[in-house]
Design an enzyme around this catalytic site. Structure first.
Site, PDB file in Angstrom:
ATOM      1  N   ASN A   1       4.055  -4.514  -8.035  1.00 20.37           N
ATOM      2  CA  ASN A   1       4.722  -4.285  -6.836  1.00 20.37           C
ATOM      3  C   ASN A   1       5.331  -5.958  -6.424  1.00 20.37           C
ATOM      4  O   ASN A   1       4.689  -6.344  -5.902  1.00 20.37           O
ATOM      5  CB  ASN A   1       4.096  -3.458  -5.906  1.00 20.37           C
ATOM      6  CG  ASN A   1       4.942  -3.312  -4.690  1.00 20.37           C
ATOM      7  OD1 ASN A   1       5.926  -3.489  -4.596  1.00 20.37           O
ATOM      8  ND2 ASN A   1       4.029  -2.685  -3.541  1.00 20.37           N
ATOM      9  N   PRO A   2       6.540  -6.010  -6.520  1.00 20.68           N
ATOM     10  CA  PRO A   2       7.141  -7.442  -6.063  1.00 20.68           C
ATOM     11  C   PRO A   2       7.001  -7.510  -4.493  1.00 20.68           C
ATOM     12  O   PRO A   2       7.229  -8.707  -3.862  1.00 20.68           O
ATOM     13  CB  PRO A   2       8.663  -7.397  -6.584  1.00 20.68           C
ATOM     14  CG  PRO A   2       8.892  -5.933  -6.533  1.00 20.68           C
ATOM     15  CD  PRO A   2       7.691  -5.163  -7.044  1.00 20.68           C
TER      16      PRO A   2
ATOM     17  N   THR B   1       7.868  -2.195 -10.111  1.00 19.52           N
ATOM     18  CA  THR B   1       8.311  -1.306  -9.440  1.00 19.52           C
ATOM     19  C   THR B   1       9.346  -1.538  -8.391  1.00 19.52           C
ATOM     20  O   THR B   1       9.506  -2.743  -7.903  1.00 19.52           O
ATOM     21  CB  THR B   1       7.039  -0.637  -8.719  1.00 19.52           C
ATOM     22  OG1 THR B   1       6.322  -1.616  -7.858  1.00 19.52           O
ATOM     23  CG2 THR B   1       5.942  -0.253  -9.587  1.00 19.52           C
TER      24      THR B   1
ATOM     25  N   ASP C   1      -4.150  -2.150  -3.293  1.00 21.86           N
ATOM     26  CA  ASP C   1      -4.599  -0.985  -3.473  1.00 21.86           C
ATOM     27  C   ASP C   1      -3.695   0.219  -3.567  1.00 21.86           C
ATOM     28  O   ASP C   1      -3.933   1.165  -4.391  1.00 21.86           O
ATOM     29  CB  ASP C   1      -5.904  -0.674  -2.874  1.00 21.86           C
ATOM     30  CG  ASP C   1      -6.928  -1.806  -2.845  1.00 21.86           C
ATOM     31  OD1 ASP C   1      -7.558  -2.133  -3.752  1.00 21.86           O
ATOM     32  OD2 ASP C   1      -7.146  -2.452  -1.832  1.00 21.86           O
TER      33      ASP C   1
ATOM     34  N   GLY D   1      -4.819  -6.555   0.938  1.00 26.07           N
ATOM     35  CA  GLY D   1      -6.181  -6.233   1.139  1.00 26.07           C
ATOM     36  C   GLY D   1      -7.131  -6.528  -0.117  1.00 26.07           C
ATOM     37  O   GLY D   1      -8.144  -7.168  -0.151  1.00 26.07           O
TER      38      GLY D   1
ATOM     39  N   GLY E   1      -5.939   3.348   2.151  1.00 25.83           N
ATOM     40  CA  GLY E   1      -4.939   2.416   3.016  1.00 25.83           C
ATOM     41  C   GLY E   1      -3.542   2.920   3.085  1.00 25.83           C
ATOM     42  O   GLY E   1      -2.866   2.194   3.910  1.00 25.83           O
ATOM     43  N   GLU E   2      -3.418   4.112   2.515  1.00 25.49           N
ATOM     44  CA  GLU E   2      -2.097   4.699   2.836  1.00 25.49           C
ATOM     45  C   GLU E   2      -2.152   5.828   3.767  1.00 25.49           C
ATOM     46  O   GLU E   2      -3.041   6.740   4.014  1.00 25.49           O
ATOM     47  CB  GLU E   2      -1.753   5.261   1.230  1.00 25.49           C
ATOM     48  CG  GLU E   2      -1.618   4.386   0.193  1.00 25.49           C
ATOM     49  CD  GLU E   2      -0.377   3.230   0.577  1.00 25.49           C
ATOM     50  OE1 GLU E   2       0.560   3.661   0.904  1.00 25.49           O
ATOM     51  OE2 GLU E   2      -1.009   2.038   0.351  1.00 25.49           O
TER      52      GLU E   2
END
Length: 498
Positions: free
Chosen positions: A156-157, A188, A215, A247, A476-477
């Site tokens: 994930n950039p 992504t 995460d 995190g 964490g979402e």
């Protein structure tokens, strides 16, 4: 071709050695070096000097490769890649540091001898790669199940401070090459892109799925695998985690399970990269999460409500400062401490044998939740009920770390089959709450003697927020706010770890 027997080596064997031979230091091109390979170490003895031999522990060896000499150089080169623990100046403890050793082997001067030198160096490389397998108490080595198919690396950039691609280019690509692990990079482009990729991917092409991010990207991958028609087979695909976010809780947990001193930043990346290439494929618990809308999610890390969830989501605005955003978010939330009205119930770990309300959600055949009752019904009788009250936070941990530097559940393991439940009731002072989080950096928060902090080991739980507004997070979402319940499924997935 069989590996050469030590008794047939050109320069004669050392006692108990698998291989023994003379090389030249590839950097100087002059100093002769005697190499002796045993099952556990590579011994380097510089000839013609009185210095003691150097013993290189093969447990620290990521791989070995042979290739032809450079430019006009005669013979072949043997390269050995080591990542031993070393203490650095100003560092709090030892961390794995890269150490590349290069040796040159020249058996003669004509072209035929050039090929013979390369073949001999290749035999050494194969022997080192065979001897370097670490001891293990459980699971199976990734190298033993890996086929020459490759690894899918998802990056994930945007995670953390947007440095994940640079971390891949600067560290991980080299380590995978050194370990002779073919891989393909997928960057992504949007939220849930990784979930869509693994939901439709031909998993027979891949030996493992590796996530270089925070995460959140692994959360997408796990749920993408569970979305598939062949979910039972798909979820057995080994998962690897490399820290590239803010995190990095699972990455810190994986490092913690090695019992090595804590590290952070690029030292944590190197540790997790080493474990990825050389680690053990072991079991990983999945936690089934039911939301009030009827949606079902699968978690590997945490469920949070109250203070922890507030800090996690509200600090997103400070993402550009990386992990420091959690410190800033904690201080801001302490300044205006909130409490939440709610109900909590759980099944203590020791009571599991007596609880069986029937398989929950019969329409969903994925990992049936036999410990749960529907949210609209009371919890089973053998559950523990916490009287309706005001909470500062409720935190259910499924791994040891809440973030890179917060050891929330020191006793947790990736496949212990437990939910480590913490909750803090109203009445706690800001000073004590700050003290708890500072103690959590070393995992000593349960030793603070705080009457408002409760810790229980459970198999399932139900949380019913009664306050009108609030935040609930899973791994964490942010998820929908309202009643939520969870059950652990021991060892349902596989993780490349210690």
């Amino acid at each position: 071709m069989e590996e050469p027997d030590a008794t047939r080596q050109r320069n004669g064997p050392a006692a108990g050695a698998r291989m023994h031979g003379l090389f030249t230091d590839a950097d100087t091109g002059r100093l002769a070096v005697a190499l002796t390979l045993s099952d556990s170490r590579l011994t380097v003895q510089r000839t013609g000097c009185a210095s003691p031999p150097e013993h290189l522990d093969l447990r620290d060896c990521l791989g070995s490769r042979a290739h032809r000499g450079e430019r006009e150089e005669r013979g072949a080169r043997l390269c050995v890649y080591l990542y031993a623990h070393r203490r650095r100046w100003m560092a709090s403890g030892p961390a794995r540091q890269r150490d590349e050793r290069r040796f040159r082997l020249a058996l003669g001067t004509d072209e035929g001898d050039e090929d013979a030198s390369l073949r001999e160096a290749e035999r050494w490389a194969r022997a080192i790669n065979t001897a370097r397998r670490p001891e293990r108490k459980h699971g199976v080595l990734f190298s033993e199940i890996r086929r020459p198919r490759g690894v899918m690396v998802l990056v994930n950039p945007q995670s953390g401070r947007g440095q994940a691609v640079a971390l891949y280019n600067g560290h991980i690509q080299r380590m995978l090459t050194e370990a002779d692990i073919p891989h393909e990079l997928f960057i992504t482009e949007r939220q849930n892109h990784a979930r869509d990729l693994v939901r439709s991917a031909d998993l027979t092409q891949w030996d493992a799925l590796v996530i270089l991010s925070g995460d959140g990207l692994l959360f997408e991958v796990v749920n993408g695998l569970m979305d598939r028609q062949d979910w039972e087979r798909a979820i057995q695909t080994p998962l690897g985690i490399l820290p590239g976010g803010s995190g990095n809780a699972l990455a810190a947990s994986v490092h913690h399970y090695t019992r090595a001193p804590p590290v952070c930043g690029e030292d944590l990346l190197t540790s997790c990269g080493f474990l990825l290439c050389k680690g053990v494929v072991s079991k990983l618990d999945l936690i089934s999460i039911h939301l009030s809308s009827g949606a079902r999610l699968f978690s590997f890390l945490s469920l949070a409500w109250g203070f922890v969830a507030d800090v996690d989501i509200e600090s997103e605005q400070f993402r550009q400062i990386g992990a420091l955003r959690f410190i800033l978010g904690t201080l801001l939330r302490l300044a205006s401490l909130r409490v939440y009205q709610g109900k909590l119930a759980f099944l203590p770990a020791e009571n599991e044998c007596g609880s069986d309300p029937g398989s929950f959600s019969p329409a969903d055949s994925r990992l049936p939740d036999h410990l749960l009752a529907p949210l609209e019904q009371p919890v089973p009788q053998d559950w523990t009920l916490v009287e309706e009250r005001e909470f500062v936070l409720v935190l259910a941990m499924f791994q040891s770390h809440l973030s890179e530097d917060l050891l929330a559940a020191p006793a947790a393991r990736a496949d212990d089959g437990l939910i480590h439940l913490f909750y803090v009731t109203e009445g706690i002072s800001r000073t004590m709450l700050l003290r708890l989080f500072r103690a959590m950096q070393s995992g000593t928060h349960l030793d603070c003697g705080c009457a408002h902090l409760v810790y229980r080991r459970v198999r399932a739980l139900r949380l019913e927020p009664l306050s009108a507004a609030g935040i609930v997070t899973v791994d964490g979402e942010r998820v929908e706010y309202g009643p939520v319940q969870a059950q652990v499924h021991r060892g349902a997935a596989r993780l490349i770890s210690a």
